[in-house]
Structures are given as structure tokens and as C-alpha cells.
Motif scaffolding. Structure first.
Motif, PDB file in Angstrom:
ATOM      1  N   ARG A  16       0.854  -1.187   0.000  1.00  0.00           N
ATOM      2  CA  ARG A  16       0.000   0.000   0.000  1.00  0.00           C
ATOM      3  C   ARG A  16       0.887   1.233   0.000  1.00  0.00           C
ATOM      4  O   ARG A  16       2.064   1.169   0.374  1.00  0.00           O
ATOM      5  N   LEU A  20      -2.927  -3.101  -2.421  1.00  0.00           N
ATOM      6  CA  LEU A  20      -4.213  -2.975  -1.744  1.00  0.00           C
ATOM      7  C   LEU A  20      -4.698  -1.538  -1.929  1.00  0.00           C
ATOM      8  O   LEU A  20      -4.106  -0.595  -1.408  1.00  0.00           O
ATOM      9  N   LYS A  21      -5.784  -1.383  -2.675  1.00  0.00           N
ATOM     10  CA  LYS A  21      -6.269  -0.052  -3.029  1.00  0.00           C
ATOM     11  C   LYS A  21      -7.047   0.612  -1.899  1.00  0.00           C
ATOM     12  O   LYS A  21      -7.050   1.835  -1.763  1.00  0.00           O
ATOM     13  N   THR A  22      -7.739  -0.192  -1.105  1.00  0.00           N
ATOM     14  CA  THR A  22      -8.545   0.358  -0.007  1.00  0.00           C
ATOM     15  C   THR A  22      -8.178  -0.342   1.288  1.00  0.00           C
ATOM     16  O   THR A  22      -7.789  -1.511   1.292  1.00  0.00           O
ATOM     17  N   ASP A  23      -8.302   0.374   2.386  1.00  0.00           N
ATOM     18  CA  ASP A  23      -8.015  -0.222   3.695  1.00  0.00           C
ATOM     19  C   ASP A  23      -9.060  -1.278   4.033  1.00  0.00           C
ATOM     20  O   ASP A  23     -10.250  -1.111   3.766  1.00  0.00           O
ATOM     21  N   GLN A  24      -8.591  -2.380   4.604  1.00  0.00           N
ATOM     22  CA  GLN A  24      -9.480  -3.428   5.080  1.00  0.00           C
ATOM     23  C   GLN A  24      -9.123  -3.757   6.525  1.00  0.00           C
ATOM     24  O   GLN A  24      -7.973  -3.598   6.932  1.00  0.00           O
TER      25      GLN A  24
END
Length: 224
Positions: free
Chosen positions: A20, A114-118
Motif C-alpha cells: 500500500r 491494496l487499493k482500499t483499507d481493510q
């Protein structure tokens, strides 16, 4: 001549390097720490991953997918709770440990941004904790004796640390030929263990300290 048992056939495995980008355009990689009592890489800080099993092959056959990618996705979900699609993958390396290793895993190394936080959820047993960390910082902490890294992890972090921002790193991982590492372990004149790979002058035999090309990692207890 002392009898030597035949080498253990390596089992297929897959690992996923999750990347990221920070607001400052620095790269971070997700690393997890394995429980010290786990038989394979116990106590080490690693990337998510594990064995390729029959279910992965069955899914690959029914969906015309790649069993190794499927295994990387499944293991990542099991170990971290993160869900990844199959499309945004870069296969950039393949590692096979030395013939004398008791538990051998021939491992496909994939990367994904990873494009978005999870939300990350580890089980607290096999995986003790997790951390997003800059590759160079992980290497520094290893050199200080704060974390334990296996040679494939160290080499991968070293390569990741050479490129920023994420777009530049991703281009390298996608475009470079897959790097194949079939490790051989020898000792030098100082009795230090040396991991050797093809293109090293000593890979095929002879003195470890002979002159010539170098493609190796010195596994010095004081730091690689």
C-alpha cells in the motif's frame, strides 16, 4: 562414504506480498508474525501464505484459474481476513529451499497493491500479530536483532526497498522476468553460512571464496 537420505520433494506453496502507499507516497508492506511453536518458520516475520492444496486445484480447474494465485488469496484471507481479487497480481519470483531442508516448500511469490483499507484480523495462534511496515525499516529491525527474517523474505524486502512510489515498484514487478531462486547453502572460510544462487561463482562448486560473480546472501548471525 556416508549414506545421505534422498532430498525431500518440495511441496507447492504461494505467498502474497500486499503493498500500500502512504499519503507521502512511501511504500508499506503487510507482514505477519508466526507463532514461535509453529513447525515451519516459527517466530519469523513473514508475508501471508501457505501450501497449495487440493481445493485450490479444484477451483482452478472449474474456473480456469491459477491454483497458485487461488492459494495465495485463500491463505491471505485465512491469516489476515483480507479479501483480494484474482486480477491485480504480479508473479515476480519463485523460491526453492536447499535439498537438505526437512520441510521444503517451492513457493510462488505474488504481489498485489491494496487499493482500499481493510480490517485485518489474525487468529492470535498461528499468526500472532501483523504490521504495515516500510521494507527498509523491516531490514533495519532485522539487522538490530528485533525480528527474524528468512532469506527469501530478506531478499524480497531488499528488492522492494529499491523502488518508490508504488507505481514505479509495480511496473518493475510486472515487467521483470520471474526470478527463480534454487538455494544452495555453503560455508565460507569464517564458517559463516552462505546462501548461493545461480550466476554465483561458487554455485556449481569449488571454493566459496573464489573470485568471480556474486549472487549470494551472507547469513551472518550478526545480520544478513
Amino acid at each position: 562414504i556416508q549414506w545421505q537420505p534422498p532430498p525431500v520433494e518440495p511441496r507447492p506453496a504461494a505467498t502474497l506480498i500486499l503493498l500500500r502507499e502512504t499519503p507521502a507516497q512511501s511504500i508499506q508492506v503487510l507482514m505477519v508474525k508466526r507463532h514461535q511453536d509453529i513447525r515451519f518458520a516459527g517466530g519469523a516475520v513473514v508475508f501471508p501464505g501457505g501450501r497449495v492444496d487440493a481445493t485450490d486445484h479444484a477451483l482452478a480447474d472449474s474456473h480456469k484459474g491459477d491454483a497458485f494465485k487461488i492459494a495465495a488469496i485463500r491463505e491471505t484471507f485465512e491469516e489476515t481476513g483480507i479479501t483480494i481479487g484474482r486480477d491485480a497480481f504480479a508473479w515476480f519470483a519463485h523460491w526453492t529451499p536447499p535439498a537438505g531442508t526437512p520441510r521444503r516448500y517451492a513457493t510462488w511469490f505474488f504481489a498485489c497493491i491494496l487499493k482500499t483499507d481493510q480490517v485485518i484480523a489474525v487468529d492470535g495462534f498461528e499468526i500472532q500479530n501483523h504490521e504495515w511496515i516500510k521494507p527498509a525499516e523491516a531490514l533495519t529491525r532485522h539487522a538490530a536483532g528485533e525480528i527474524d527474517l528468512a532469506p527469501p523474505t530478506w531478499i524480497t524486502l531488499h528488492q522492494l526497498a529499491l523502488h518508490e512510489p508504488t507505481t514505479a515498484l509495480w511496473q518493475v514487478l510486472k515487467d521483470q522476468p520471474v526470478r527463480v531462486y534454487e538455494t544452495r547453502i555453503r560455508k565460507d572460510r569464517d564458517d559463516r553460512r552462505i546462501a548461493l544462487w545461480a550466476e554465483d561463482a561458487a554455485y556449481a562448486g569449488g571454493e566459496v571464496d573464489q573470485a568471480g560473480p556474486r549472487h549470494r546472501l551472507v547469513l551472518d548471525p550478526s545480520g544478513f
